[in-house]
Design a protein around this motif. Structure first.
Motif, mmCIF file in Angstrom:
data_model
loop_
_atom_site.group_PDB
_atom_site.id
_atom_site.type_symbol
_atom_site.label_atom_id
_atom_site.label_comp_id
_atom_site.label_asym_id
_atom_site.label_seq_id
_atom_site.Cartn_x
_atom_site.Cartn_y
_atom_site.Cartn_z
ATOM 1 N N GLN A 234 0.829 -1.207 0.000
ATOM 2 C CA GLN A 234 0.000 0.000 0.000
ATOM 3 C C GLN A 234 0.860 1.253 0.000
ATOM 4 N N LEU A 235 1.860 1.280 0.877
ATOM 5 C CA LEU A 235 2.712 2.461 0.974
ATOM 6 C C LEU A 235 3.484 2.690 -0.328
ATOM 7 N N PHE A 236 4.001 1.586 -0.916
ATOM 8 C CA PHE A 236 4.764 1.717 -2.162
ATOM 9 C C PHE A 236 3.890 2.262 -3.285
ATOM 10 N N PHE A 237 2.742 1.625 -3.523
ATOM 11 C CA PHE A 237 1.911 2.037 -4.655
ATOM 12 C C PHE A 237 1.292 3.417 -4.438
ATOM 13 N N TYR A 238 1.019 3.767 -3.183
ATOM 14 C CA TYR A 238 0.483 5.105 -2.910
ATOM 15 C C TYR A 238 1.485 6.177 -3.325
ATOM 16 N N HIS A 239 2.751 5.989 -2.962
ATOM 17 C CA HIS A 239 3.759 7.008 -3.295
ATOM 18 C C HIS A 239 4.286 6.851 -4.717
ATOM 19 N N ILE B 251 12.147 4.268 -2.857
ATOM 20 C CA ILE B 251 13.003 4.872 -1.826
ATOM 21 C C ILE B 251 12.247 4.990 -0.507
ATOM 22 N N LEU B 252 11.020 5.497 -0.570
ATOM 23 C CA LEU B 252 10.248 5.700 0.656
ATOM 24 C C LEU B 252 9.888 4.372 1.319
ATOM 25 N N THR B 253 9.520 3.382 0.521
ATOM 26 C CA THR B 253 9.174 2.067 1.083
ATOM 27 C C THR B 253 10.380 1.422 1.743
ATOM 28 N N PHE B 254 11.547 1.542 1.123
ATOM 29 C CA PHE B 254 12.770 0.988 1.705
ATOM 30 C C PHE B 254 13.094 1.671 3.030
ATOM 31 N N PHE C 243 -6.852 4.681 7.752
ATOM 32 C CA PHE C 243 -7.557 3.619 7.033
ATOM 33 C C PHE C 243 -6.678 2.946 5.991
ATOM 34 N N PHE C 244 -5.404 3.363 5.878
ATOM 35 C CA PHE C 244 -4.446 2.670 5.031
ATOM 36 C C PHE C 244 -3.046 3.006 5.518
ATOM 37 N N CYS C 245 -2.052 2.279 5.013
ATOM 38 C CA CYS C 245 -0.670 2.439 5.478
ATOM 39 C C CYS C 245 0.018 3.589 4.745
ATOM 40 N N ASP C 246 0.479 4.582 5.509
ATOM 41 C CA ASP C 246 1.240 5.698 4.950
ATOM 42 C C ASP C 246 2.344 6.062 5.938
ATOM 43 N N ILE C 247 3.288 6.833 5.493
ATOM 44 C CA ILE C 247 4.483 7.130 6.290
ATOM 45 C C ILE C 247 4.161 7.724 7.668
ATOM 46 N N PRO C 248 3.327 8.771 7.772
ATOM 47 C CA PRO C 248 3.108 9.394 9.088
ATOM 48 C C PRO C 248 2.515 8.465 10.132
ATOM 49 N N VAL C 249 1.799 7.409 9.712
ATOM 50 C CA VAL C 249 1.158 6.528 10.691
ATOM 51 C C VAL C 249 1.903 5.205 10.884
ATOM 52 N N THR D 250 13.602 6.467 14.564
ATOM 53 C CA THR D 250 13.005 6.773 13.262
ATOM 54 C C THR D 250 13.369 8.165 12.754
ATOM 55 N N SER D 251 14.228 8.876 13.470
ATOM 56 C CA SER D 251 14.492 10.279 13.108
ATOM 57 C C SER D 251 15.090 10.411 11.712
ATOM 58 N N LEU D 252 16.052 9.539 11.364
ATOM 59 C CA LEU D 252 16.684 9.620 10.042
ATOM 60 C C LEU D 252 15.690 9.274 8.945
ATOM 61 N N ALA D 253 14.941 8.183 9.138
ATOM 62 C CA ALA D 253 13.949 7.778 8.136
ATOM 63 C C ALA D 253 12.876 8.840 7.968
ATOM 64 N N GLN D 254 12.447 9.446 9.078
ATOM 65 C CA GLN D 254 11.424 10.488 9.015
ATOM 66 C C GLN D 254 11.949 11.714 8.283
ATOM 67 N N MET D 255 13.173 12.134 8.590
ATOM 68 C CA MET D 255 13.746 13.310 7.947
ATOM 69 C C MET D 255 13.915 13.095 6.445
ATOM 70 N N VAL D 256 14.489 11.941 6.058
ATOM 71 C CA VAL D 256 14.753 11.679 4.646
ATOM 72 C C VAL D 256 13.455 11.499 3.865
ATOM 73 N N SER D 257 12.488 10.760 4.440
ATOM 74 C CA SER D 257 11.244 10.500 3.711
ATOM 75 C C SER D 257 10.434 11.774 3.503
ATOM 76 N N PHE D 258 10.312 12.599 4.552
ATOM 77 C CA PHE D 258 9.554 13.840 4.391
ATOM 78 C C PHE D 258 10.299 14.826 3.492
ATOM 79 N N THR D 259 11.636 14.814 3.549
ATOM 80 C CA THR D 259 12.416 15.662 2.645
ATOM 81 C C THR D 259 12.207 15.234 1.204
ATOM 82 N N ASP D 260 12.180 13.927 0.983
ATOM 83 C CA ASP D 260 11.944 13.387 -0.365
ATOM 84 C C ASP D 260 10.586 13.836 -0.891
ATOM 85 N N VAL D 261 9.540 13.624 -0.080
ATOM 86 C CA VAL D 261 8.187 14.004 -0.498
ATOM 87 C C VAL D 261 8.102 15.515 -0.750
#
Length: 314
Positions: free
Chosen positions: A110-115, A168-171, A187-193, A202-213
């Motif tokens: 879900q997370l992969f296909f959403y992004h 990248i985000l899913t990894f 109601f579905f899987c996304d990064i913030p939840v 999770t600080s590095l993953a959160q910083m990189v993923s939100f920076t990417d988006v």
């Protein structure tokens, strides 16, 4: 601090167990409204599938719509068929009383296909803005610049760029260990939840993923605004009011779609500290409502599409 202590506890006790499934908590404050929401979302979902499929088939069989603009619109219709299908079927199943659990692999998918699809739409709207820029600012060279090879390259590049973005985000999210809890606050899987459920830092993953988006979203927006800035300057140079009106009308549908798409995205990812209920409502608008509106936007404001639809339906 909580993440570190939880991770340390998992290691020190040598009782590390990987989460095999997640539980989707759904839309908050909707208890007792499951049947009503199911009917409402099912109507939107079916209208989205049928409307976008009809536009895609109309463009496919109508020779007068075999132009760059409608080639990109056909791709957008395909996207709008796939995008709500990422989260809507599962959501409607648990609204019917089925299990709210989703497997680890299903959550990652879900997370992969959403992004993947979200990134593709960002790039596709940027390409469509460039197409309108060439059509209005360089009308005599339009078919030379936007030749079939260029259109295909831009479209394939949009889909590949979206795939890279989603990968990248899913990894980043699912390389982290998940040892509980497993309740997804949406109601579905996304990064913030999903990220807060990891039992590691999770600080590095959160910083990189939100920076990417944020980088993808803002870069596409800047390119779109640049294209439309040039378009507006060119339109003001047109002497006849009829010419200006026609130029504006060819861009209005695209601009409305951009606002409907980027508005929710910016609220979710550029303003991540909003309430859970507001996030869920925005996600519903972005995932279900907006894709159902695109067929109306592009048919009601486009005489060529309306005429072609009439021919196909009759």
């Amino acid at each position: 601090m909580l993440c570190f202590s939880r991770a340390a506890w998992c290691i020190d006790m040598q009782n590390y167990t990987s989460v095999s499934e997640f539980i989707l908590l759904g839309i908050p404050n909707t208890g007792g409204l499951e049947n009503l929401l199911f009917i409402l979302f099912l109507m939107f979902y079916l209208f989205t599938l049928l409307g976008n499929l009809l536009i895609f088939l109309t463009i496919l069989v109508s020779s007068n719509l075999h132009t760059p603009m409608y080639f990109f619109l056909g791709n957008l219709s395909v996207f709008d068929i796939f995008f709500p299908s990422v989260s809507s079927p599962k959501m409607m199943l648990y609204l019917m009383g089925q299990s709210r659990t989703i497997s680890y692999q299903g959550c990652a998918s879900q997370l992969f296909f959403y992004h993947f699809l979200g990134g593709t739409e960002c790039f596709l709207y940027t390409v469509m803005a460039y197409d309108r820029f060439v059509a209005i600012c360089h009308p005599l060279r339009y078919m030379v610049i936007m030749n079939p090879r260029v259109c295909t390259t831009l479209t394939v590049g949009s889909w590949l760029g979206g795939c890279l973005h989603g990968s990248i985000l899913t990894f980043l999210v699912f390389k982290l260990p998940y040892c509980g809890p497993n309740e997804v606050d949406n109601f579905f899987c996304d990064i913030p939840v999903v990220l807060p459920l990891a039992c590691a830092d999770t600080s590095l993953a959160q910083m990189v993923s939100f920076t990417d988006v944020d980088f993808v979203t803002l870069t596409c927006l800047i390119l779109i605004f640049t294209s439309y800035g040039c378009i507006v300057l060119s339109i003001f140079k047109i002497r006849s009011s009829e010419g200006r009106r026609r130029a504006f009308s060819t861009c209005s549908a695209h601009l409305i779609s951009i606002i409907l798409f980027y508005g929710p995205v910016m609220l979710i990812y550029l303003w991540p500290d909003s309430s859970r209920w507001l996030d869920s409502v925005i996600q519903v608008l972005n995932n279900i409502v907006t894709p159902s509106l695109n067929p109306l936007i592009y048919t009601l404001r486009n005489k060529d599409v309306k005429l072609a639809l009439r021919k196909v339906l009759t």
